[in-house]
Every structure is written in structure tokens, then in C-alpha cells.
Write a protein that holds these residues in place. Structure first.
Motif, PDB file in Angstrom:
ATOM      1  N   PHE A 135     -40.222   5.122 -16.391  1.00  0.00           N
ATOM      2  CA  PHE A 135     -39.036   4.850 -15.837  1.00  0.00           C
ATOM      3  C   PHE A 135     -38.241   3.644 -16.815  1.00  0.00           C
ATOM      4  N   THR A 136     -39.114   2.979 -17.460  1.00  0.00           N
ATOM      5  CA  THR A 136     -38.461   1.878 -18.504  1.00  0.00           C
ATOM      6  C   THR A 136     -37.709   2.618 -19.473  1.00  0.00           C
ATOM      7  N   CYS A 137     -38.382   3.465 -20.085  1.00  0.00           N
ATOM      8  CA  CYS A 137     -38.112   4.179 -21.417  1.00  0.00           C
ATOM      9  C   CYS A 137     -36.703   5.015 -20.929  1.00  0.00           C
ATOM     10  N   VAL A 138     -36.651   5.771 -19.892  1.00  0.00           N
ATOM     11  CA  VAL A 138     -35.568   6.582 -19.439  1.00  0.00           C
ATOM     12  C   VAL A 138     -34.333   5.614 -19.304  1.00  0.00           C
ATOM     13  N   THR A 139     -34.461   4.713 -18.237  1.00  0.00           N
ATOM     14  CA  THR A 139     -33.182   3.815 -18.164  1.00  0.00           C
ATOM     15  C   THR A 139     -33.070   3.118 -19.271  1.00  0.00           C
ATOM     16  N   GLY A 140     -33.914   2.660 -20.248  1.00  0.00           N
ATOM     17  CA  GLY A 140     -33.643   1.926 -21.302  1.00  0.00           C
ATOM     18  C   GLY A 140     -32.776   2.715 -22.349  1.00  0.00           C
ATOM     19  N   TYR A 141     -33.180   4.132 -22.413  1.00  0.00           N
ATOM     20  CA  TYR A 141     -32.241   4.916 -23.143  1.00  0.00           C
ATOM     21  C   TYR A 141     -30.825   5.100 -22.785  1.00  0.00           C
ATOM     22  N   ILE A 142     -31.007   5.449 -21.320  1.00  0.00           N
ATOM     23  CA  ILE A 142     -29.470   5.493 -20.982  1.00  0.00           C
ATOM     24  C   ILE A 142     -28.618   4.275 -21.140  1.00  0.00           C
ATOM     25  N   THR A 143     -29.260   3.114 -20.681  1.00  0.00           N
ATOM     26  CA  THR A 143     -28.417   1.840 -20.931  1.00  0.00           C
ATOM     27  C   THR A 143     -28.006   1.501 -22.372  1.00  0.00           C
ATOM     28  N   TYR A 144     -28.834   2.147 -23.172  1.00  0.00           N
ATOM     29  CA  TYR A 144     -28.471   2.089 -24.854  1.00  0.00           C
ATOM     30  C   TYR A 144     -27.346   2.726 -24.976  1.00  0.00           C
ATOM     31  N   LEU A 145     -27.070   3.873 -24.370  1.00  0.00           N
ATOM     32  CA  LEU A 145     -25.976   4.823 -24.495  1.00  0.00           C
ATOM     33  C   LEU A 145     -24.819   4.244 -23.971  1.00  0.00           C
ATOM     34  N   TRP A 146     -24.890   3.619 -22.785  1.00  0.00           N
ATOM     35  CA  TRP A 146     -23.807   3.213 -22.158  1.00  0.00           C
ATOM     36  C   TRP A 146     -23.506   1.853 -22.020  1.00  0.00           C
ATOM     37  N   LEU A 147     -24.188   1.026 -23.099  1.00  0.00           N
ATOM     38  CA  LEU A 147     -23.939  -0.405 -23.070  1.00  0.00           C
ATOM     39  C   LEU A 147     -22.722  -0.779 -23.174  1.00  0.00           C
ATOM     40  N   ASP A 148     -21.743   0.040 -23.995  1.00  0.00           N
ATOM     41  CA  ASP A 148     -20.375  -0.698 -24.192  1.00  0.00           C
ATOM     42  C   ASP A 148     -19.586  -0.245 -22.957  1.00  0.00           C
ATOM     43  N   SER A 149     -19.836   0.338 -21.638  1.00  0.00           N
ATOM     44  CA  SER A 149     -19.078   0.671 -20.483  1.00  0.00           C
ATOM     45  C   SER A 149     -19.250  -0.542 -19.706  1.00  0.00           C
ATOM     46  N   SER A 150     -18.463  -1.416 -19.652  1.00  0.00           N
ATOM     47  CA  SER A 150     -18.475  -2.468 -18.311  1.00  0.00           C
ATOM     48  C   SER A 150     -18.723  -2.019 -17.065  1.00  0.00           C
ATOM     49  N   LEU A 151     -18.126  -0.669 -16.471  1.00  0.00           N
ATOM     50  CA  LEU A 151     -18.418  -0.075 -15.329  1.00  0.00           C
ATOM     51  C   LEU A 151     -20.060   0.029 -15.155  1.00  0.00           C
ATOM     52  N   PHE A 152     -20.428   0.640 -16.215  1.00  0.00           N
ATOM     53  CA  PHE A 152     -21.918   0.887 -16.223  1.00  0.00           C
ATOM     54  C   PHE A 152     -22.747  -0.140 -16.273  1.00  0.00           C
ATOM     55  N   VAL A 153     -22.293  -1.221 -16.928  1.00  0.00           N
ATOM     56  CA  VAL A 153     -23.140  -2.485 -16.895  1.00  0.00           C
ATOM     57  C   VAL A 153     -23.089  -3.205 -15.375  1.00  0.00           C
ATOM     58  N   GLU A 154     -21.840  -3.241 -15.116  1.00  0.00           N
ATOM     59  CA  GLU A 154     -21.823  -3.809 -13.627  1.00  0.00           C
ATOM     60  C   GLU A 154     -22.305  -3.264 -12.587  1.00  0.00           C
ATOM     61  N   THR A 155     -22.374  -1.775 -12.574  1.00  0.00           N
ATOM     62  CA  THR A 155     -23.118  -0.903 -11.739  1.00  0.00           C
ATOM     63  C   THR A 155     -24.793  -1.004 -11.913  1.00  0.00           C
ATOM     64  N   LEU A 156     -25.209  -1.096 -13.000  1.00  0.00           N
ATOM     65  CA  LEU A 156     -26.488  -1.350 -13.225  1.00  0.00           C
ATOM     66  C   LEU A 156     -27.024  -2.686 -12.740  1.00  0.00           C
ATOM     67  N   GLY A 157     -26.100  -3.873 -12.829  1.00  0.00           N
ATOM     68  CA  GLY A 157     -26.450  -4.953 -12.249  1.00  0.00           C
ATOM     69  C   GLY A 157     -26.596  -5.064 -10.666  1.00  0.00           C
ATOM     70  N   PHE A 158     -25.417  -4.198  -9.976  1.00  0.00           N
ATOM     71  CA  PHE A 158     -25.427  -3.900  -8.609  1.00  0.00           C
ATOM     72  C   PHE A 158     -26.603  -3.290  -8.299  1.00  0.00           C
ATOM     73  N   LEU A 159     -27.185  -2.318  -9.033  1.00  0.00           N
ATOM     74  CA  LEU A 159     -28.394  -1.517  -8.437  1.00  0.00           C
ATOM     75  C   LEU A 159     -29.856  -2.268  -8.582  1.00  0.00           C
ATOM     76  N   ALA A 160     -29.713  -3.132  -9.588  1.00  0.00           N
ATOM     77  CA  ALA A 160     -30.755  -4.276  -9.759  1.00  0.00           C
ATOM     78  C   ALA A 160     -30.933  -5.042  -8.489  1.00  0.00           C
ATOM     79  N   VAL A 161     -29.871  -5.870  -8.400  1.00  0.00           N
ATOM     80  CA  VAL A 161     -30.104  -6.828  -7.275  1.00  0.00           C
ATOM     81  C   VAL A 161     -29.983  -6.200  -5.750  1.00  0.00           C
ATOM     82  N   PHE A 162     -29.516  -5.223  -5.583  1.00  0.00           N
ATOM     83  CA  PHE A 162     -29.542  -3.947  -4.234  1.00  0.00           C
ATOM     84  C   PHE A 162     -30.766  -3.654  -4.018  1.00  0.00           C
ATOM     85  N   THR A 163     -31.391  -3.185  -5.213  1.00  0.00           N
ATOM     86  CA  THR A 163     -32.994  -2.552  -5.116  1.00  0.00           C
ATOM     87  C   THR A 163     -33.605  -3.914  -4.551  1.00  0.00           C
ATOM     88  N   GLU A 164     -33.534  -4.881  -5.229  1.00  0.00           N
ATOM     89  CA  GLU A 164     -34.345  -6.160  -4.851  1.00  0.00           C
ATOM     90  C   GLU A 164     -34.286  -6.686  -3.483  1.00  0.00           C
TER      91      GLU A 164
END
Length: 253
Positions: A135-164
């Protein structure tokens, strides 16, 4: 002169309070699992604890660490995620060893089987490690590809805290299935509630990303719901619900 003397005293006190709050944020999250860990070791029974709690926290904290690479938040929150991942792996190791030792003549299941019916119900701790690494490798690779997208980054942050924020839901559902909170450490849930309340206030006061504050409040509400279950099932015992004998529904792992 008095103002200068007070400033000399207040500045280090403020610094100590800040350090204390940061330390509580880093290590406070793992404290609730100490009584649950000890109860499982003492009773050699992990049935009352849902290991999906570990799954939720592992996913949430891995995503939070990846979010940090796109939007740098406070270091204590980053270290909290690292410490929590280690803690959840230790909890999984204990629960797996206890379950396997209590089950005889059960077919061994592994992550490599790719059987969704037995997802997160494997026979060895190494299978859980493999899943987490994948899971870490797959999500890490996707994050690396989309790291320049602010929408992706904010969505990632929301998924992190919503999951918690959904942390307590597996335990809430297990209690509902069992019509009992036996085997679940009430101390753990009380510490969840106090810790989540402190964490939410910390988010608000330190102007953390808004996703953190909103989902922190949701997490507190789930904790309160579990405490209501403790009261309900203690004072108004209910008949357990019968379940089909299937590892995915009757076992904590």
C-alpha cells in the motif's frame, strides 16, 4: 522592571508548555493502546479488539505522511504518524500470535493468496507487513506523480484525516455485532476520547489544515458513541446476534 522580570519568566514557561504539548501530540496517541495491549497479553484473547482499528490507523498515517510531502505541516504531527505506525504493527503482531495460538486445524491464509474473503485475516504477521508495504509503495508512487497538483494534495490530506476519523467505527460495529463491549478496554476508549479532544483543540489553536479540525470533531463523536455502548450493554444486556461462521465476520483478525 517588573514587566521585564515577568517576561523573563513567561518566555521559558511558554516554551515548556509548547514542548509539552508537542510531546503529548507525538506520544499521546499511542497511550490508549497500552491497556488494550496488556489485556490481550494477560488473557491471551484478542476477540474483543477489532484489528480493523489497526488497518484504519495504518492507512490514515501513511496517507498523512505522504500529505506532508505536498504540504508541510507541523513536525509533531509527522512524528506522531511514524510512532503510530510502529505501534499498530506491534498490536497486529500480538493479535496475530494470540489468534493463531488459539486456533487449531485452521487453514493458513496469506496475503499472497489475494483472497478478498480473508483480507486482513491472515495467519502470519509478515503478511500484514507485506500488505502495508504494498500500500505504501503504490500510494507513494501515485503521490510522486501528482505531487504538483494542489487538488490532489488537498484530497490526500482530507482522505488521511477522514480515514483516521473513522478509527472507532470498526470497534463500534464489533460491539454492535457482539451486543457487548467485553474484551474491549474501556480505558482505551476513554483515552481515545480525551486524546482526540486534546488533538482537535491543538489543531484549531495551531491553525492546522482545516481537514484536521473537522475530522477531529467527527472522531470525538465516534468515541462518545462507543462510550454510550459501554453504558448501554452494561446496564441493559442484550442477546448476542447470531452470525454465520465465517472468519471475516466472527474473528477479530
Amino acid at each position: 522592571m517588573e514587566a521585564g522580570g515577568l517576561e523573563w519568566l513567561l518566555v521559558p514557561m511558554h516554551q515548556l508548555v509548547s514542548w509539552g504539548a508537542a510531546g503529548a501530540m507525538v506520544f499521546g496517541g499511542v497511550v490508549p493502546y497500552i491497556p488494550q495491549y496488556r489485556d490481550i497479553r494477560r488473557t491471551q484473547n484478542a476477540e474483543g479488539f477489532s484489528t480493523y482499528v489497526c488497518l484504519v490507523l495504518l492507512v490514515a498515517n501513511i496517507l498523512r505522511i505522504l500529505f506532508w510531502f505536498g504540504r508541510r505541516f507541523e513536525s509533531p504531527l509527522l512524528w506522531q504518524s511514524i510512532i503510530m505506525i510502529i505501534t499498530m504493527l506491534l498490536m497486529l503482531k500480538l493479535c496475530t500470535e494470540v489468534r493463531v495460538s488459539n486456533e487449531l486445524n485452521i487453514k493458513r491464509r496469506s496475503f499472497a493468496d489475494f483472497d478478498l474473503n480473508y483480507f486482513w485475516h491472515w495467519s502470519k504477521f509478515t503478511d500484514y507487513v507485506q500488505c502495508v508495504l504494498t500500500f505504501t509503495c503504490v500510494t507513494g508512487y501515485i503521490t510522486y506523480l501528482w505531487l504538483d497538483s494542489s487538488l490532489f494534495v488537498e484530497t490526500l490530506g482530507f482522505l488521511a484525516v477522514f480515514t483516521e476519523a473513522m478509527l472507532g467505527v470498526p470497534q463500534l460495529y464489533r460491539n454492535y455485532q457482539n451486543r457487548s463491549t467485553e474484551g474491549m478496554s474501556v480505558k482505551m476508549v476513554l483515552m481515545w476520547t480525551s486524546g482526540d479532544t486534546f488533538k482537535t483543540v491543538y489543531f484549531i489553536l495551531n491553525q492546522a489544515p482545516f481537514q484536521f479540525s473537522i475530522c477531529g470533531l467527527l472522531q470525538v463523536f465516534v468515541d462518545i458513541a462507543i462510550l454510550l455502548q459501554v453504558y448501554l450493554y452494561s446496564y441493559y444486556p442484550q442477546k448476542p446476534v447470531s452470525h454465520t461462521a465465517h472468519p471475516a465476520s466472527t474473528k477479530a483478525l
